[in-house]
Design an enzyme around this catalytic site. Structure first.
Site, short mmCIF file in Angstrom:
data_model
loop_
_atom_site.label_atom_id
_atom_site.label_comp_id
_atom_site.label_asym_id
_atom_site.label_seq_id
_atom_site.Cartn_x
_atom_site.Cartn_y
_atom_site.Cartn_z
N ALA A 1 0.83 -1.21 0.00
CA ALA A 1 0.00 0.00 0.00
C ALA A 1 0.86 1.26 0.00
O ALA A 1 0.63 2.19 -0.78
CB ALA A 1 -0.93 -0.02 1.21
N ASN B 1 9.29 0.99 8.30
CA ASN B 1 9.05 1.22 9.72
C ASN B 1 10.19 0.77 10.61
O ASN B 1 10.91 -0.16 10.26
CB ASN B 1 7.81 0.44 10.17
N LYS C 1 9.27 8.41 16.45
CA LYS C 1 8.18 7.60 15.89
C LYS C 1 8.02 6.30 16.69
O LYS C 1 6.91 5.81 16.90
CB LYS C 1 8.43 7.31 14.40
N ASN D 1 5.04 4.08 18.01
CA ASN D 1 4.84 2.79 17.34
C ASN D 1 4.94 1.60 18.30
O ASN D 1 4.21 0.61 18.13
CB ASN D 1 5.87 2.59 16.22
N ASN E 1 1.46 0.06 17.77
CA ASN E 1 1.58 -1.08 16.86
C ASN E 1 1.69 -2.38 17.66
O ASN E 1 1.03 -3.36 17.34
CB ASN E 1 2.80 -0.93 15.96
N GLU F 1 5.87 -6.88 11.86
CA GLU F 1 7.17 -6.20 11.88
C GLU F 1 7.70 -6.10 13.32
O GLU F 1 8.02 -5.02 13.81
CB GLU F 1 7.04 -4.82 11.25
#
Lengths: 302, 302
Positions: A12, A106, A188, A192, A196, A270
């Site tokens: 994406a 990422n 970040k 994350n 995440n 990830e």
């Protein structure tokens, strides 16, 4: 002649940014893997809050073997970091002497791995702040944000960094230059790691994770641990950053992080680049990070 | 005259043990809640590795209001601990001067709460080691173990404790007497905290949780934290107990803990009695238990 741009990892995120560049006339070549058949017949279809667009099959340079692609001036790496072990086979065939490699993946450690394989001078890092999903029909939906923050892996921005930023800006992608890639990567990560990580492990959206005091306490503790690890590397954040990030996240509403989506779609997570690398550094630096450690361990069970 | 036995909280566990007592001629009265309608029409149906049995509706003393039940000589409490706030309304109507109360619920703190409400002298504690589920058709399936370990809340076993143990044994329920209820409760917690807690939070069976090194590391760390909290209360376990419990769990195969089943069936989780109470004690005693803390917090989000 227009520079040749290769998009390696056309999920994406790669499709969106590569698509914007192609839409505005750049010479973009996409290396597809799982999506190859779909785009080969339908082209690239993007619904975006910044304007829908599509690239029909006959105008889309789509490949599934990097050895059939032209050598590139700029390679934009947008692979899932779970495929970083394929850097060599996917990127090496595209390289010439002056090729630049920009990773917008990422987590931590991607630039380091690329530098080790291909030399640090050609490496740039970018942070993609974007909410983007691939739909079931193969189209891309871009529904929030979209900015790229761009930096050299080594040293401050150069003329070439500015040229790339200008190219993005000319193609409808907001782009800012950063002096210090590491600071941005760690900032970040502060977000994350909890969102995440917990989002994937618990299959919860960001708003669900901070809907209760106990949930916020977990997120805050994880953020504080990441800040402590960053500090051990000489990268300091003001303590208010935790409140700011919680506030901002509360304002975002129900957001599914990429790792939660990966979990829902039974794709590899990830984990190493987002959780494993900072944990590795914490252990090396003797920083106690029990929440990060437990989250990392739990994420391997999901 | 036969003593009146009341089962308060007639879920799978209460039905099984109360059913065994009734099957063998004891005068058992069941307080049903969610299952009332099903048993009222079908009776109690139990499939058990120790022999199937059923009690038809016309021989089953089933109630849904404790005020309609006879006063009891022995009350066996098998409520989910998430309903402990109803102790008073469910148990008070059944009490007479000499009524004994035996809780066979999970986790910590049940005896304390009962003692506070009804006086410590009448309280006994039991640990039910049993694998038992309620099926969709309302029948009970008992598929492993079944022993009850029985103790006085205060002091060593008495004549009355032995009588209750003998009654269970006469009704096909293995029963052993314990000198020290607290030791047994904490030993069970060493297993329940990781396997019930993680099982519910991650929706994983026991074998999945310890299938990897990282998974085992989480379980071992949680066990070590519980052992440290117990030690702060003067209850000591040998360090080998962790290896033994892992070995034993490996031999059990794929087992869904009660808390995992509760999660799957969207029932309230016994978080406070299994995770919250030990965490409360850890905080009071200044024992650092980050994994337990994170697990507790996460469990409130599920």
């Amino acid at each position: 002649m227009d520079p040749v741009i290769a998009i390696v990892g056309s999920g994406a995120v790669g499709c969106y940014y590569g698509g914007r560049l192609a839409q505005h006339g750049q010479n973009v070549h996409f290396l597809f893997r799982s999506m190859y058949d779909a785009v080969h017949s339908r082209g690239l279809v993007v619904q975006s809050l910044d304007g829908n667009f599509s690239i029909p099959p006959d105008r889309l340079h789509a490949y599934h073997d990097p050895r059939q692609m032209p050598k590139a001036d700029l390679i934009i790496v947008a692979l899932k970091t779970t495929s970083n072990d394929q850097y060599h086979s996917l990127i090496r065939p595209l390289l010439k002497e002056q090729t630049l490699i920009l990773t917008i993946q990422n987590g931590l450690g991607n630039e380091d791995q690329l530098a080790e394989l291909f030399g640090e001078k050609r490496i740039l890092g970018g942070l993609a702040f974007v909410c983007i999903n691939r739909m079931e029909d193969g189209s891309i939906r871009h529904f929030d944000h979209g900015k790229i923050s761009l930096a050299e892996f080594v040293g401050p921005p150069q003329a070439r960094t500015e040229q790339i930023a200008k190219m993005f800006a000319d193609c409808q992608v907001r782009c800012e230059l950063l002096d210090d890639l590491r600071y941005a990567r760690w900032e970040k990560l502060i977000w994350n790691v909890p969102f995440n990580g917990l989002g994937a492990v618990l299959d919860k959206t960001t708003d669900q994770l901070i809907a209760t005091n106990e949930g916020q306490a977990i997120v805050r503790t994880l953020m504080a641990e990441i800040i402590a690890v960053a500090a051990s590397l000489g990268i300091s954040f003001p303590p208010e950053i935790i409140d700011q990030k919680i506030e901002h996240t509360l304002s975002m509403g129900a957001y599914r992080t990429s790792m939660q989506i990966d979990r829902q779609q039974h794709r590899p997570l990830e984990v190493e680049s987002i959780l494993g690398r900072p944990l590795e550094i914490a252990r090396r630096k003797n920083i106690t990070t029990p929440y990060l450690e437990m989250l990392y361990r739990v994420s391997t069970l999901v």
